[in-house]
Motif scaffolding. Structure first.
Motif, PDB file in Angstrom:
ATOM      1  N   SER A  11      12.235   1.233 -19.706  1.00  0.00           N
ATOM      2  CA  SER A  11      13.499   1.418 -18.992  1.00  0.00           C
ATOM      3  C   SER A  11      14.304   0.133 -19.035  1.00  0.00           C
ATOM      4  O   SER A  11      13.771  -0.944 -18.743  1.00  0.00           O
ATOM      5  CB  SER A  11      13.220   1.797 -17.537  1.00  0.00           C
ATOM      6  OG  SER A  11      12.552   3.033 -17.451  1.00  0.00           O
ATOM      7  N   ARG A  38      14.811  11.400 -31.940  1.00  0.00           N
ATOM      8  CA  ARG A  38      14.830  11.403 -30.490  1.00  0.00           C
ATOM      9  C   ARG A  38      15.217  12.785 -29.983  1.00  0.00           C
ATOM     10  O   ARG A  38      15.893  13.555 -30.675  1.00  0.00           O
ATOM     11  CB  ARG A  38      15.786  10.349 -29.944  1.00  0.00           C
ATOM     12  CG  ARG A  38      17.263  10.597 -30.235  1.00  0.00           C
ATOM     13  CD  ARG A  38      18.093   9.408 -29.785  1.00  0.00           C
ATOM     14  NE  ARG A  38      19.515   9.608 -30.022  1.00  0.00           N
ATOM     15  CZ  ARG A  38      20.436   8.680 -29.838  1.00  0.00           C
ATOM     16  NH1 ARG A  38      20.086   7.464 -29.403  1.00  0.00           N
ATOM     17  NH2 ARG A  38      21.710   8.939 -30.091  1.00  0.00           N
ATOM     18  N   ALA A  40      16.487  14.447 -26.238  1.00  0.00           N
ATOM     19  CA  ALA A  40      16.837  14.368 -24.832  1.00  0.00           C
ATOM     20  C   ALA A  40      16.618  15.742 -24.209  1.00  0.00           C
ATOM     21  O   ALA A  40      16.638  16.762 -24.911  1.00  0.00           O
ATOM     22  CB  ALA A  40      18.291  13.934 -24.671  1.00  0.00           C
ATOM     23  N   PRO A  87      23.486   4.681 -21.897  1.00  0.00           N
ATOM     24  CA  PRO A  87      22.775   5.758 -21.182  1.00  0.00           C
ATOM     25  C   PRO A  87      22.541   6.982 -22.063  1.00  0.00           C
ATOM     26  O   PRO A  87      21.511   7.653 -21.914  1.00  0.00           O
ATOM     27  CB  PRO A  87      23.731   6.072 -20.024  1.00  0.00           C
ATOM     28  CG  PRO A  87      24.418   4.782 -19.750  1.00  0.00           C
ATOM     29  CD  PRO A  87      24.606   4.159 -21.103  1.00  0.00           C
ATOM     30  N   THR A  90      19.192   7.600 -23.874  1.00  0.00           N
ATOM     31  CA  THR A  90      18.007   8.029 -23.139  1.00  0.00           C
ATOM     32  C   THR A  90      17.412   9.269 -23.777  1.00  0.00           C
ATOM     33  O   THR A  90      18.092  10.271 -23.975  1.00  0.00           O
ATOM     34  CB  THR A  90      18.366   8.312 -21.675  1.00  0.00           C
ATOM     35  OG1 THR A  90      18.774   7.090 -21.050  1.00  0.00           O
ATOM     36  CG2 THR A  90      17.174   8.893 -20.926  1.00  0.00           C
ATOM     37  N   GLN A 121       8.983   7.129 -24.367  1.00  0.00           N
ATOM     38  CA  GLN A 121      10.194   7.383 -23.594  1.00  0.00           C
ATOM     39  C   GLN A 121      11.078   6.138 -23.527  1.00  0.00           C
ATOM     40  O   GLN A 121      10.595   5.024 -23.263  1.00  0.00           O
ATOM     41  CB  GLN A 121       9.834   7.832 -22.177  1.00  0.00           C
ATOM     42  CG  GLN A 121      11.021   8.075 -21.265  1.00  0.00           C
ATOM     43  CD  GLN A 121      11.846   9.284 -21.685  1.00  0.00           C
ATOM     44  OE1 GLN A 121      11.307  10.289 -22.134  1.00  0.00           O
ATOM     45  NE2 GLN A 121      13.156   9.188 -21.538  1.00  0.00           N
ATOM     46  N   VAL A 122      12.362   6.354 -23.749  1.00  0.00           N
ATOM     47  CA  VAL A 122      13.372   5.309 -23.581  1.00  0.00           C
ATOM     48  C   VAL A 122      14.372   5.791 -22.544  1.00  0.00           C
ATOM     49  O   VAL A 122      14.943   6.874 -22.685  1.00  0.00           O
ATOM     50  CB  VAL A 122      14.094   4.991 -24.908  1.00  0.00           C
ATOM     51  CG1 VAL A 122      15.276   4.065 -24.664  1.00  0.00           C
ATOM     52  CG2 VAL A 122      13.120   4.384 -25.906  1.00  0.00           C
ATOM     53  N   THR A 123      14.551   4.997 -21.492  1.00  0.00           N
ATOM     54  CA  THR A 123      15.490   5.350 -20.429  1.00  0.00           C
ATOM     55  C   THR A 123      16.470   4.207 -20.246  1.00  0.00           C
ATOM     56  O   THR A 123      16.062   3.066 -20.030  1.00  0.00           O
ATOM     57  CB  THR A 123      14.751   5.620 -19.115  1.00  0.00           C
ATOM     58  OG1 THR A 123      13.801   6.672 -19.311  1.00  0.00           O
ATOM     59  CG2 THR A 123      15.741   6.028 -18.029  1.00  0.00           C
ATOM     60  N   SER A 125      19.717   2.982 -18.047  1.00  0.00           N
ATOM     61  CA  SER A 125      20.487   3.239 -16.835  1.00  0.00           C
ATOM     62  C   SER A 125      21.847   2.554 -16.916  1.00  0.00           C
ATOM     63  O   SER A 125      22.001   1.507 -17.536  1.00  0.00           O
ATOM     64  CB  SER A 125      19.724   2.731 -15.615  1.00  0.00           C
ATOM     65  OG  SER A 125      19.448   1.347 -15.756  1.00  0.00           O
TER      66      SER A 125
END
Length: 126
Positions: A11, A38, A40, A87, A90, A121-123, A125
């Motif tokens: 993250s 990827r 989402a 963002p 993500t 996982q890539v998040t 913010s």
């Protein structure tokens, strides 16, 4: 069949960077087209970048100039350097591979890649 293991997700805040790694169980340089995809939530899996023999690369328009795909000197590790993350980046990121009979990456479609890692996982913010 080559096995793939990803690592490096996490993250970060928008504008940050991450580097994903994919270690293959076999020697992939000049044998396999390697790709990062990827997915989402609620969206189809999409190609982010592919590479063949270190210098034959493809990037999705959405990541050009921000992401860099590369292969390590040992030739069985592929990286995805992700800078200026947004963002909308993500997603779950997957490493994939397909044997290249004629050299190069013939496709960037996920259905054409039979070998997949478990994902990382890539998040990002805001």
């Amino acid at each position: 069949q080559v096995q793939l293991v990803e690592s490096g997700g996490g993250s970060v805040q928008a504008g940050g960077s991450l580097r994903l790694s994919c270690v293959a169980s076999d020697y992939v340089y000049s044998s396999y087209c390697m790709g990062w995809f990827r997915q989402a939530p609620g969206k189809e899996r999409e190609a982010v970048a592919t590479i063949y023999a270190m210098d034959n690369t493809y990037y999705a328009d959405s990541v050009k100039g921000r992401f860099t795909i590369s292969q390590a000197g040992t030739k069985n590790t592929v990286y995805l350097q992700m800078n200026s993350l947004k963002p909308e980046d993500t997603a779950m990121y997957y490493c994939a591979a397909v044997f290249s009979f004629r050299g190069g990456c013939a496709s960037q479609k996920s259905r054409d890649f039979p070998n997949w890692g478990q994902g990382t996982q890539v998040t990002v913010s805001a």
